[in-house]
Design a protein around this motif. Sequence first.
Motif, PDB file in Angstrom:
ATOM      1  N   ARG A 180       0.858  -1.312   0.019  1.00 32.46           N
ATOM      2  CA  ARG A 180      -0.299   0.063  -0.009  1.00 32.46           C
ATOM      3  C   ARG A 180       0.748   1.305   0.018  1.00 32.46           C
ATOM      4  NH1 ARG A 180      -5.426  -0.384   3.578  1.00 32.46           N
ATOM      5  NH2 ARG A 180      -5.723   1.775   2.553  1.00 32.46           N
ATOM      6  N   GLY A 181       0.664   1.964  -0.963  1.00 36.12           N
ATOM      7  CA  GLY A 181       1.391   3.347  -1.061  1.00 36.12           C
ATOM      8  C   GLY A 181       1.395   4.076  -2.300  1.00 36.12           C
ATOM      9  N   ASP A 182       1.796   5.229  -2.515  1.00 32.56           N
ATOM     10  CA  ASP A 182       1.606   6.214  -3.439  1.00 32.56           C
ATOM     11  C   ASP A 182       2.691   6.029  -4.403  1.00 32.56           C
ATOM     12  OD1 ASP A 182       1.441   8.373  -5.340  1.00 32.56           O
ATOM     13  OD2 ASP A 182       1.029   9.698  -3.809  1.00 32.56           O
ATOM     14  N   LEU A 183       2.453   5.621  -5.754  1.00 31.91           N
ATOM     15  CA  LEU A 183       3.486   5.355  -6.721  1.00 31.91           C
ATOM     16  C   LEU A 183       4.229   6.436  -7.255  1.00 31.91           C
ATOM     17  CD1 LEU A 183       1.956   2.642  -8.713  1.00 31.91           C
ATOM     18  CD2 LEU A 183       4.157   2.206  -7.352  1.00 31.91           C
ATOM     19  N   THR A 184       3.810   7.815  -6.666  1.00 37.87           N
ATOM     20  CA  THR A 184       4.587   8.991  -6.970  1.00 37.87           C
ATOM     21  C   THR A 184       5.684   8.994  -6.173  1.00 37.87           C
ATOM     22  OG1 THR A 184       3.239  10.484  -5.703  1.00 37.87           O
ATOM     23  CG2 THR A 184       2.797  10.028  -8.250  1.00 37.87           C
ATOM     24  N   ASP A 185       5.881   8.110  -4.972  1.00 40.16           N
ATOM     25  CA  ASP A 185       6.729   8.036  -4.012  1.00 40.16           C
ATOM     26  C   ASP A 185       7.893   6.927  -4.493  1.00 40.16           C
ATOM     27  OD1 ASP A 185       8.405   7.432  -1.803  1.00 40.16           O
ATOM     28  OD2 ASP A 185       6.796   7.543  -0.478  1.00 40.16           O
ATOM     29  N   PRO A 186       9.169   7.412  -4.592  1.00 39.94           N
ATOM     30  CA  PRO A 186      10.235   6.831  -5.259  1.00 39.94           C
ATOM     31  C   PRO A 186      10.241   5.351  -4.038  1.00 39.94           C
ATOM     32  CG  PRO A 186      10.822   8.815  -5.048  1.00 39.94           C
ATOM     33  CD  PRO A 186       9.599   8.844  -4.525  1.00 39.94           C
ATOM     34  N   ASP A 187      10.309   5.563  -2.816  1.00 42.71           N
ATOM     35  CA  ASP A 187      10.240   4.224  -2.088  1.00 42.71           C
ATOM     36  C   ASP A 187       9.338   3.137  -2.287  1.00 42.71           C
ATOM     37  OD1 ASP A 187      12.542   5.526  -0.891  1.00 42.71           O
ATOM     38  OD2 ASP A 187      11.269   6.391   0.897  1.00 42.71           O
ATOM     39  N   VAL A 188       7.975   3.607  -2.472  1.00 40.43           N
ATOM     40  CA  VAL A 188       6.866   2.829  -2.878  1.00 40.43           C
ATOM     41  C   VAL A 188       7.066   1.946  -4.213  1.00 40.43           C
ATOM     42  CG1 VAL A 188       4.363   2.366  -3.425  1.00 40.43           C
ATOM     43  CG2 VAL A 188       5.379   4.031  -1.516  1.00 40.43           C
ATOM     44  N   VAL A 189       7.491   2.764  -5.109  1.00 43.57           N
ATOM     45  CA  VAL A 189       7.677   2.068  -6.777  1.00 43.57           C
ATOM     46  C   VAL A 189       9.098   1.357  -6.518  1.00 43.57           C
ATOM     47  CG1 VAL A 189       9.043   4.009  -7.916  1.00 43.57           C
ATOM     48  CG2 VAL A 189       7.530   2.725  -8.966  1.00 43.57           C
ATOM     49  N   GLY A 190       9.908   1.762  -5.816  1.00 45.34           N
ATOM     50  CA  GLY A 190      11.256   1.079  -5.792  1.00 45.34           C
ATOM     51  C   GLY A 190      10.995  -0.428  -5.123  1.00 45.34           C
ATOM     52  N   ALA A 191      10.139  -0.581  -3.990  1.00 44.48           N
ATOM     53  CA  ALA A 191       9.823  -1.696  -3.399  1.00 44.48           C
ATOM     54  C   ALA A 191       8.758  -2.678  -4.043  1.00 44.48           C
ATOM     55  CB  ALA A 191       9.269  -1.437  -2.107  1.00 44.48           C
ATOM     56  N   ALA A 192       8.061  -1.912  -5.126  1.00 47.04           N
ATOM     57  CA  ALA A 192       7.061  -2.844  -5.843  1.00 47.04           C
ATOM     58  C   ALA A 192       7.669  -3.369  -7.013  1.00 47.04           C
ATOM     59  CB  ALA A 192       5.911  -1.880  -6.293  1.00 47.04           C
ATOM     60  N   ILE A 193       8.495  -2.505  -7.834  1.00 47.45           N
ATOM     61  CA  ILE A 193       9.167  -3.289  -8.881  1.00 47.45           C
ATOM     62  C   ILE A 193      10.496  -3.373  -8.580  1.00 47.45           C
ATOM     63  CG2 ILE A 193       9.710  -2.513 -11.380  1.00 47.45           C
ATOM     64  CD1 ILE A 193       7.434  -0.685 -11.029  1.00 47.45           C
ATOM     65  N   THR A 194      10.957  -4.623  -8.627  1.00 42.47           N
ATOM     66  CA  THR A 194      12.278  -5.048  -8.172  1.00 42.47           C
ATOM     67  C   THR A 194      12.880  -5.980  -9.451  1.00 42.47           C
ATOM     68  OG1 THR A 194      11.250  -6.937  -7.148  1.00 42.47           O
ATOM     69  CG2 THR A 194      12.077  -5.123  -5.797  1.00 42.47           C
ATOM     70  N   SER A 195      14.038  -6.351  -9.535  1.00 36.88           N
ATOM     71  CA  SER A 195      14.899  -6.806 -10.552  1.00 36.88           C
ATOM     72  C   SER A 195      14.402  -8.165 -11.243  1.00 36.88           C
ATOM     73  CB  SER A 195      16.113  -7.154 -10.376  1.00 36.88           C
ATOM     74  OG  SER A 195      16.662  -8.012  -9.291  1.00 36.88           O
ATOM     75  N   ASP A 196      13.441  -9.097 -10.089  1.00 32.41           N
ATOM     76  CA  ASP A 196      12.999 -10.402 -10.289  1.00 32.41           C
ATOM     77  C   ASP A 196      11.693 -10.393 -11.187  1.00 32.41           C
ATOM     78  OD1 ASP A 196      12.055  -9.353  -7.940  1.00 32.41           O
ATOM     79  OD2 ASP A 196      11.250 -11.172  -7.416  1.00 32.41           O
ATOM     80  N   VAL A 197      11.206  -9.162 -11.353  1.00 29.14           N
ATOM     81  CA  VAL A 197       9.809  -8.827 -11.729  1.00 29.14           C
ATOM     82  C   VAL A 197       9.934  -9.163 -13.457  1.00 29.14           C
ATOM     83  CG1 VAL A 197       7.889  -7.181 -12.486  1.00 29.14           C
ATOM     84  CG2 VAL A 197       8.920  -7.252 -10.074  1.00 29.14           C
ATOM     85  N   ASP A 198       8.887  -9.985 -13.903  1.00 28.27           N
ATOM     86  CA  ASP A 198       8.978 -10.249 -15.446  1.00 28.27           C
ATOM     87  C   ASP A 198       8.013  -9.237 -16.087  1.00 28.27           C
ATOM     88  OD1 ASP A 198      10.407 -12.891 -15.502  1.00 28.27           O
ATOM     89  OD2 ASP A 198       8.883 -13.622 -13.975  1.00 28.27           O
ATOM     90  N   VAL A 199       6.840  -8.869 -15.549  1.00 28.46           N
ATOM     91  CA  VAL A 199       6.119  -8.049 -16.151  1.00 28.46           C
ATOM     92  C   VAL A 199       5.318  -6.870 -15.340  1.00 28.46           C
ATOM     93  CG1 VAL A 199       4.299  -9.722 -16.322  1.00 28.46           C
ATOM     94  CG2 VAL A 199       4.091  -7.730 -18.239  1.00 28.46           C
ATOM     95  N   VAL A 200       5.059  -5.739 -15.981  1.00 23.67           N
ATOM     96  CA  VAL A 200       4.176  -4.888 -15.026  1.00 23.67           C
ATOM     97  C   VAL A 200       2.793  -4.597 -15.728  1.00 23.67           C
ATOM     98  CG1 VAL A 200       4.180  -2.437 -13.939  1.00 23.67           C
ATOM     99  CG2 VAL A 200       6.314  -3.807 -13.865  1.00 23.67           C
ATOM    100  N   PHE A 201       1.877  -4.631 -15.050  1.00 23.18           N
ATOM    101  CA  PHE A 201       0.665  -4.357 -15.704  1.00 23.18           C
ATOM    102  C   PHE A 201       0.250  -2.856 -14.903  1.00 23.18           C
ATOM    103  CE2 PHE A 201       0.385  -8.579 -16.608  1.00 23.18           C
ATOM    104  CZ  PHE A 201      -0.406  -8.961 -17.764  1.00 23.18           C
TER     105      PHE A 201
END
Length: 308
Positions: free
Chosen positions: A53-74
């Motif tokens: 849970r968090g605002d994706l305009t926050d770099p810390d939130v988007v950093g925690a969500a999208i990591t190098s092991d991710v294959d695809v982002v919807f």
Amino acid sequence: MELRNKTVVITGGAGFVGSHLADRLVADNEVRVADDCSNGDPDWVPDEAELLRGDLTDPDVVGAAITSDVDVVFHFAADKDPARDDVEQYRFNNRLTENVLERMDEVGVENIAFTSSSTVYGEAPRPTPEDYAPMEPISIYGASKLGEESLLSVYANTHDFTAWVFRFANIVGPRLQKGAVIPDFIHKLREDPETLEILGDGRQEKSYMHITECVDAMCHVVEESEAAFNVYNLGTRTTTSVNTIADIVADEMGIEPDYEYTGGDRGWTGDVPRMRLSIEKLSALGWEPEQSSDDAVRQATRELLEEH
């Protein structure tokens, strides 16, 4: 790209479309949902998915969500109000997408699917194909979606990304929130079953697609299309007028209200009164909707009545 045994991030995954996609993918994939829950409900996220849970305009939130092991982002997170006449909506939505793309590039994630909208076309001839030009949106929402599409095109063409862009018709079904026409009509008729206020003249006519078919179509496109930048309309071959939606909702509620109109040919400033997307490109890829627009509206009405 086969959607099986993948690590998937869904931004806005607690919302209407995102939560249904999470339901679809969670059985065969590791699903991570990133959402501030301003437009959604954490209870809609399946238990098997991870919720950040968090605002994706926050770099810390988007950093925690999208990591190098991710294959695809919807990427579904957005300010979704199509009637909002405020340029800040444009800035906010594009800032979200910039943050997502920059983080993906930083950690080496190269696949992104994005929910756009038929509003990018403006008032275009019908049925409208994906290569229609010039693109002249008439709402801030449509302009924001077109701007975001342009960012994805840049990353697909210069950063070795693969991007799938879905231009939605009106998507309906369970979890559809107030502000859309079907839940609004249900709410109004529960308050007053004798009279229904209809924005505009009721003749506005658009294509409605059920959420289950929308999710199925999105997954099919991601698995079957292989270009760097893929743009597909998602909708039905038929349309439904606002008056017909009112008739369907009233019929399912067992009432016969009088209709009162606010007047004019559209519901709000920036509303496109008539829309039908060409789905020939989607059909050529091997996917066809089973439901008509009217069928989708009736099924969604029944589901929303049961939901509340």
